[in-house]
Design a protein around this motif. Sequence first.
Motif, PDB file in Angstrom:
ATOM      1  N   PHE A 215       0.824  -1.203   0.000  1.00  0.00           N
ATOM      2  CA  PHE A 215       0.000   0.000   0.000  1.00  0.00           C
ATOM      3  C   PHE A 215       0.865   1.263   0.000  1.00  0.00           C
ATOM      4  O   PHE A 215       0.581   2.233  -0.718  1.00  0.00           O
ATOM      5  CB  PHE A 215      -0.941   0.009   1.208  1.00  0.00           C
ATOM      6  CG  PHE A 215      -2.129  -0.897   1.051  1.00  0.00           C
ATOM      7  CD1 PHE A 215      -2.880  -0.884  -0.112  1.00  0.00           C
ATOM      8  CD2 PHE A 215      -2.510  -1.760   2.066  1.00  0.00           C
ATOM      9  CE1 PHE A 215      -3.981  -1.712  -0.271  1.00  0.00           C
ATOM     10  CE2 PHE A 215      -3.606  -2.595   1.921  1.00  0.00           C
ATOM     11  CZ  PHE A 215      -4.339  -2.570   0.753  1.00  0.00           C
ATOM     12  N   VAL A 216       1.926   1.263   0.813  1.00  0.00           N
ATOM     13  CA  VAL A 216       2.812   2.431   0.868  1.00  0.00           C
ATOM     14  C   VAL A 216       3.404   2.720  -0.507  1.00  0.00           C
ATOM     15  O   VAL A 216       3.335   3.854  -1.021  1.00  0.00           O
ATOM     16  CB  VAL A 216       3.941   2.198   1.899  1.00  0.00           C
ATOM     17  CG1 VAL A 216       5.036   3.255   1.746  1.00  0.00           C
ATOM     18  CG2 VAL A 216       3.387   2.227   3.314  1.00  0.00           C
ATOM     19  N   LEU A 217       3.986   1.706  -1.127  1.00  0.00           N
ATOM     20  CA  LEU A 217       4.695   1.912  -2.394  1.00  0.00           C
ATOM     21  C   LEU A 217       3.745   2.153  -3.560  1.00  0.00           C
ATOM     22  O   LEU A 217       4.047   2.943  -4.461  1.00  0.00           O
ATOM     23  CB  LEU A 217       5.586   0.704  -2.667  1.00  0.00           C
ATOM     24  CG  LEU A 217       6.737   0.526  -1.659  1.00  0.00           C
ATOM     25  CD1 LEU A 217       7.328  -0.868  -1.735  1.00  0.00           C
ATOM     26  CD2 LEU A 217       7.821   1.577  -1.895  1.00  0.00           C
ATOM     27  N   SER A 218       2.585   1.494  -3.553  1.00  0.00           N
ATOM     28  CA  SER A 218       1.635   1.702  -4.654  1.00  0.00           C
ATOM     29  C   SER A 218       1.033   3.094  -4.597  1.00  0.00           C
ATOM     30  O   SER A 218       0.795   3.720  -5.640  1.00  0.00           O
ATOM     31  CB  SER A 218       0.535   0.643  -4.622  1.00  0.00           C
ATOM     32  OG  SER A 218      -0.274   0.779  -3.471  1.00  0.00           O
ATOM     33  N   LYS A 219       0.778   3.610  -3.394  1.00  0.00           N
ATOM     34  CA  LYS A 219       0.218   4.952  -3.264  1.00  0.00           C
ATOM     35  C   LYS A 219       1.240   6.039  -3.600  1.00  0.00           C
ATOM     36  O   LYS A 219       0.878   7.156  -3.959  1.00  0.00           O
ATOM     37  CB  LYS A 219      -0.323   5.169  -1.846  1.00  0.00           C
ATOM     38  CG  LYS A 219      -1.528   4.293  -1.507  1.00  0.00           C
ATOM     39  CD  LYS A 219      -2.687   4.535  -2.462  1.00  0.00           C
ATOM     40  CE  LYS A 219      -3.868   3.648  -2.165  1.00  0.00           C
ATOM     41  NZ  LYS A 219      -4.982   3.813  -3.133  1.00  0.00           N
ATOM     42  N   ILE A 220       2.526   5.702  -3.466  1.00  0.00           N
ATOM     43  CA  ILE A 220       3.569   6.642  -3.905  1.00  0.00           C
ATOM     44  C   ILE A 220       3.686   6.601  -5.431  1.00  0.00           C
ATOM     45  O   ILE A 220       3.773   7.657  -6.082  1.00  0.00           O
ATOM     46  CB  ILE A 220       4.922   6.283  -3.251  1.00  0.00           C
ATOM     47  CG1 ILE A 220       4.860   6.497  -1.740  1.00  0.00           C
ATOM     48  CG2 ILE A 220       6.045   7.137  -3.852  1.00  0.00           C
ATOM     49  CD1 ILE A 220       6.126   6.057  -1.011  1.00  0.00           C
ATOM     50  N   LEU A 221       3.688   5.412  -6.005  1.00  0.00           N
ATOM     51  CA  LEU A 221       3.874   5.274  -7.451  1.00  0.00           C
ATOM     52  C   LEU A 221       2.647   5.757  -8.223  1.00  0.00           C
ATOM     53  O   LEU A 221       2.783   6.460  -9.239  1.00  0.00           O
ATOM     54  CB  LEU A 221       4.159   3.809  -7.796  1.00  0.00           C
ATOM     55  CG  LEU A 221       4.547   3.522  -9.241  1.00  0.00           C
ATOM     56  CD1 LEU A 221       5.903   4.137  -9.567  1.00  0.00           C
ATOM     57  CD2 LEU A 221       4.566   2.026  -9.509  1.00  0.00           C
ATOM     58  N   VAL A 222       1.455   5.396  -7.753  1.00  0.00           N
ATOM     59  CA  VAL A 222       0.203   5.830  -8.391  1.00  0.00           C
ATOM     60  C   VAL A 222      -0.650   6.506  -7.313  1.00  0.00           C
ATOM     61  O   VAL A 222      -1.504   5.860  -6.694  1.00  0.00           O
ATOM     62  CB  VAL A 222      -0.549   4.647  -9.023  1.00  0.00           C
ATOM     63  CG1 VAL A 222      -1.781   5.143  -9.783  1.00  0.00           C
ATOM     64  CG2 VAL A 222       0.351   3.845  -9.958  1.00  0.00           C
ATOM     65  N   PRO A 223      -0.426   7.784  -7.051  1.00  0.00           N
ATOM     66  CA  PRO A 223      -1.130   8.464  -5.963  1.00  0.00           C
ATOM     67  C   PRO A 223      -2.636   8.533  -6.219  1.00  0.00           C
ATOM     68  O   PRO A 223      -3.099   8.523  -7.360  1.00  0.00           O
ATOM     69  CB  PRO A 223      -0.513   9.870  -5.957  1.00  0.00           C
ATOM     70  CG  PRO A 223       0.756   9.755  -6.734  1.00  0.00           C
ATOM     71  CD  PRO A 223       0.526   8.664  -7.735  1.00  0.00           C
ATOM     72  N   GLU A 224      -3.386   8.577  -5.124  1.00  0.00           N
ATOM     73  CA  GLU A 224      -4.839   8.677  -5.209  1.00  0.00           C
ATOM     74  C   GLU A 224      -5.223  10.126  -5.502  1.00  0.00           C
ATOM     75  O   GLU A 224      -4.989  11.022  -4.686  1.00  0.00           O
ATOM     76  CB  GLU A 224      -5.484   8.224  -3.898  1.00  0.00           C
ATOM     77  CG  GLU A 224      -7.000   8.174  -3.935  1.00  0.00           C
ATOM     78  CD  GLU A 224      -7.516   7.175  -4.965  1.00  0.00           C
ATOM     79  OE1 GLU A 224      -7.827   7.630  -6.092  1.00  0.00           O
ATOM     80  OE2 GLU A 224      -7.586   5.980  -4.650  1.00  0.00           O
ATOM     81  N   THR A 225      -5.803  10.360  -6.676  1.00  0.00           N
ATOM     82  CA  THR A 225      -6.235  11.714  -7.061  1.00  0.00           C
ATOM     83  C   THR A 225      -7.745  11.808  -7.207  1.00  0.00           C
ATOM     84  O   THR A 225      -8.275  12.888  -7.453  1.00  0.00           O
ATOM     85  CB  THR A 225      -5.571  12.124  -8.389  1.00  0.00           C
ATOM     86  OG1 THR A 225      -5.865  11.152  -9.397  1.00  0.00           O
ATOM     87  CG2 THR A 225      -4.058  12.229  -8.218  1.00  0.00           C
ATOM     88  N   GLY A 226      -8.438  10.687  -7.070  1.00  0.00           N
ATOM     89  CA  GLY A 226      -9.893  10.678  -7.167  1.00  0.00           C
ATOM     90  C   GLY A 226     -10.533  10.412  -5.817  1.00  0.00           C
ATOM     91  O   GLY A 226      -9.874  10.449  -4.766  1.00  0.00           O
ATOM     92  N   VAL A 227     -11.824  10.135  -5.839  1.00  0.00           N
ATOM     93  CA  VAL A 227     -12.576   9.841  -4.616  1.00  0.00           C
ATOM     94  C   VAL A 227     -13.118   8.413  -4.746  1.00  0.00           C
ATOM     95  O   VAL A 227     -14.072   8.171  -5.485  1.00  0.00           O
ATOM     96  CB  VAL A 227     -13.733  10.828  -4.408  1.00  0.00           C
ATOM     97  CG1 VAL A 227     -14.483  10.483  -3.123  1.00  0.00           C
ATOM     98  CG2 VAL A 227     -13.213  12.257  -4.360  1.00  0.00           C
ATOM     99  N   PRO A 228     -12.503   7.451  -4.036  1.00  0.00           N
ATOM    100  CA  PRO A 228     -12.965   6.065  -4.129  1.00  0.00           C
ATOM    101  C   PRO A 228     -14.412   5.910  -3.668  1.00  0.00           C
ATOM    102  O   PRO A 228     -14.868   6.602  -2.755  1.00  0.00           O
ATOM    103  CB  PRO A 228     -12.008   5.313  -3.203  1.00  0.00           C
ATOM    104  CG  PRO A 228     -10.792   6.178  -3.123  1.00  0.00           C
ATOM    105  CD  PRO A 228     -11.293   7.585  -3.209  1.00  0.00           C
ATOM    106  N   LEU A 229     -15.117   4.985  -4.299  1.00  0.00           N
ATOM    107  CA  LEU A 229     -16.521   4.745  -3.991  1.00  0.00           C
ATOM    108  C   LEU A 229     -16.714   4.217  -2.572  1.00  0.00           C
ATOM    109  O   LEU A 229     -17.715   4.520  -1.924  1.00  0.00           O
ATOM    110  CB  LEU A 229     -17.092   3.737  -4.999  1.00  0.00           C
ATOM    111  CG  LEU A 229     -18.582   3.407  -4.906  1.00  0.00           C
ATOM    112  CD1 LEU A 229     -19.424   4.648  -5.199  1.00  0.00           C
ATOM    113  CD2 LEU A 229     -18.940   2.281  -5.874  1.00  0.00           C
TER     114      LEU A 229
END
Length: 535
Positions: free
Chosen positions: A255-269
């Motif tokens: 989770f740490v590395l994926s959120k750095i590589l592809v940051p969350e820019t939307g609003v998850p459902l």
Amino acid sequence: MTYLNFVSFFGIFGLCFVAWIFSEDRRVIPWRVIVWGIGLQLVLGYLVFQQPQTREGLRWFSELLDGLFASADTGARFVFGRLLVPPTGQEPYVLLPLRPDGTCPPGQVLLDDLTSVGNAAANYCTTNRLAYVFAFRALPAVVFFSGFMALLENLGIIQRVVDVFAKLFFWTMRLSGAEALSGAANIFVGIEAAIVVKPYLPKMTRSELCAILACCFGTAASSTLAIYVSFLRPVFPNILGHLVSASIIAIPACFVLSKILVPETGVPLTMGGIPKEDKSQKSDEDGELENAGGETMKRMSPMDATIIGALDGLKMAASIAAILILIVGLVDLVNQIFAWLATISDIFKVVNLPNIQGALFYPLTLLTGVSLDDSWTASVIIGRRLLETAIPPYQALAQAAKDGLISDRTVIIVSYALSGFAHLASVGIFVGGTISLIPSRRRDISDLGWKALFVGTLATLMISCIAGVFDDGSPSILGEKKKAQPVQVKPSATNSPSASPNVSPSASPTVSPSASPTTSPSGSPKASPSLPNSR
């Protein structure tokens, strides 16, 4: 505590920096996920490595799971016989002829002393060394564990454990409920974890999809742990408990590395909480029909679930065997090409496939905190996973440990670094499996698959850093190694030639790899592990 522990600690942040370099948006840094994700890993690592109560619990848990492995061997022994699957503590018969002087080679005894064959066995010797046949020892455990995990799922035990970890990940790192639930499920399963949140997949953000795929690459399914344990148990008796803890620690790392590589820019459902299973859609007749062995049946009872799970495990075991035959064969073909090139130019004695993989992973391997003396061998082993899956590298790790090429600390760190599905063979499985669930997101998933593989690779290296931080050299971490009993060589009286026994003598069917003298770029004469040589 040595300087290597500090190297491992700072290596955690070095891997985060590597992920940030390749980030889709370097301006968006998920500080909460980073702080809580690394914090969870450190807490879990401290409990596993430093707390005596936890280590004792881990030892007890390993012994409990060892009982399951013994049960799997019992089932395999009934099908394949005692020769291919010997009872615990006993060895199979590997026949060799007597020497011309009527004695056995060193380390072997007369077969006549161990059996009731009588004079027919007088001309043959057998060894006390375990002859390990992969197809008959490791793959049946996959079938057993697949059925056993299906039983636990049917009884609702797995769901309770998954729910606990899902809530932990959701409330600490503030992930969306769907990705937290899927990530927690990855502790026990593989691509099946995506099915847990299937209704939410079509509307997931790119960041959520990357996180879910990364958790698939960064962890190992419980059914495959049996294969890794079978190789490492002689040199790392507590390996099973550590592999289970690695699967847990790897989730926050992914989770740490994926959120750095592809940051969350939307609003998850599902940002508001953990999604609950909607049981109102299920029929009163225990759900949908499922196909098992060509026959349609319902999961009406725990026994049905166990049988279906075992049949699924059989398919998985066949897939593992097929992939290994293909991948190991292709890698051997490439090695033959490099060997041919080495006859033309001496440069290809250094520039070969193992060294290329080792060079690619060498900087990342140094971040894990292995000693400089072991760094090249460790890097080659870790690098091999990318093309060969984790199974041959685990074999090579066990062999390197037996040969004294690496220290106990390196064995622990590399064991954690290899504990995942971060290899090319898994790309088709995870990407193809997810696309089959949501064909409308084919383009996004195909693009994110390679990034998720990258994240999974970094995540397994990050948990190896966690292991390196808390490894203090205590023997209780590895576990107590069982000492081999000395073999008494008993010479026999000279016997006249007689009828040979029903079993013809053959070479030992061992599959453990040997270390080939691959020269490192630095000129070090240390050998690096290579593929098992079938010729």
